[in-house]
Design a protein around this motif. Structure first.
Motif, PDB file in Angstrom:
ATOM      1  N   LEU A  38       0.828  -1.206   0.000  1.00  0.00           N
ATOM      2  CA  LEU A  38       0.000   0.000   0.000  1.00  0.00           C
ATOM      3  C   LEU A  38       0.863   1.258   0.000  1.00  0.00           C
ATOM      4  CD1 LEU A  38      -2.821  -1.041   2.495  1.00  0.00           C
ATOM      5  CD2 LEU A  38      -3.039  -0.735   0.024  1.00  0.00           C
ATOM      6  N   LEU A  93      -5.166   0.496   5.314  1.00  0.00           N
ATOM      7  CA  LEU A  93      -6.329   0.459   4.428  1.00  0.00           C
ATOM      8  C   LEU A  93      -7.245   1.648   4.690  1.00  0.00           C
ATOM      9  CD1 LEU A  93      -7.178  -3.347   4.662  1.00  0.00           C
ATOM     10  CD2 LEU A  93      -6.402  -2.160   2.598  1.00  0.00           C
ATOM     11  N   PHE A  96      -5.541   4.952   3.505  1.00  0.00           N
ATOM     12  CA  PHE A  96      -5.081   5.009   2.120  1.00  0.00           C
ATOM     13  C   PHE A  96      -5.870   6.076   1.376  1.00  0.00           C
ATOM     14  CE2 PHE A  96      -4.587   3.097  -2.216  1.00  0.00           C
ATOM     15  CZ  PHE A  96      -3.202   3.095  -2.249  1.00  0.00           C
ATOM     16  N   VAL A 100     -10.076   1.900  -2.110  1.00  0.00           N
ATOM     17  CA  VAL A 100      -9.730   0.513  -1.787  1.00  0.00           C
ATOM     18  C   VAL A 100     -11.021  -0.304  -1.780  1.00  0.00           C
ATOM     19  CG1 VAL A 100      -8.551  -1.046  -0.211  1.00  0.00           C
ATOM     20  CG2 VAL A 100      -7.886   1.355  -0.284  1.00  0.00           C
TER      21      VAL A 100
END
Length: 238
Positions: A38, A93, A96, A100
């Motif tokens: 990521l 996540l 980010f 996603v």
């Protein structure tokens, strides 16, 4: 065969696949690899979105459910490392700045459900199932699922999953607004790629700032949130 994180590409979309044949307890190195992937995608202007798949390969970060039910716990240091690295992946996540998308073709149970809820969008096949099986095994939930369920699910569904040990189908979560797209069986990845392509047309800065506003909204009162929106408007207009 040990668990691993496989990477692929579809246009401007990075595809991360959890490959964990024969078991659903992943090694903490897999979580570290996911965070690293990521971080690379964040810096890569050619990557506009990320898809995470293979979540049926995850169940618990604490240990095999049978071992845990029989009170055979992992060493404290090993457990702490698993928890910290998995939490780092969930945070990566959530923070980010590009879209996603989690795809669920079969099941998302326990840790797999936690990963799905940490993503921005969920695409699930019609036959997909979601559960938190720790309760029925006689152990406490783990993998951050109580934190994520409390924030990402309606109270009734969170309680049914975490406290009643229910298994919910994709259609129910879709109608509850938790699953964003329902796909024909075997087509979840295709639908996720189509969604990623749609989201890729959005301005990267607008998406990132809007996501940040949503994440931070619970920490502010209405006036403070409106001021933050105004700041974002000015910032993005420069």
């Amino acid at each position: 065969m040990s668990a691993e994180l496989k990477t692929g590409q579809s246009g401007a979309t990075l595809i991360l696949t959890v490959s964990n044949p024969g078991g659903r307890l992943a090694h903490p190195d897999l979580f570290a690899s996911a965070v690293e992937a990521l971080e690379v995608a964040e810096r890569d202007d050619g990557t506009r979105s990320v898809i995470v798949k293979g979540l049926d390969g995850l169940l618990s970060v604490s240990g095999n459910l049978r071992d845990l039910a029989e009170r055979r716990l992992p060493a404290q240091d090993a457990l702490a490392q698993r928890i910290e690295r998995f939490a780092s992946w969930l945070d990566a996540l959530r923070m980010f700045t590009k879209p996603v998308i989690a795809t669920v073709e079969h099941n998302a149970d326990g840790a797999g459900l936690a990963v799905a809820l940490a993503c921005d969008f969920i695409v699930a096949a019609e036959s997909a199932r979601f559960s938190v099986p720790q309760l029925t095994a006689g152990i406490a939930p783990d993998s951050g699922i109580t934190w994520l369920a409390a924030r990402g699910l309606p109270k009734a569904l969170a309680y049914e999953l975490v406290l009643a040990g229910a298994t919910l189908d994709a259609a129910r979560l879709y109608h509850a607004g938790v699953v964003n797209r329902l796909a024909e069986n075997g087509k979840a990845l295709d639908v996720a790629i189509d969604l990623a392509d749609e989201l890729g047309t959005l301005g990267a800065g607008v998406f990132a700032r809007s996501k940040r506003l949503l994440e931070e909204a619970a920490t502010r009162d209405l006036l403070a949130q409106m001021r933050a929106e105004g700041d974002a408007l000015v910032e993005l207009s420069r």
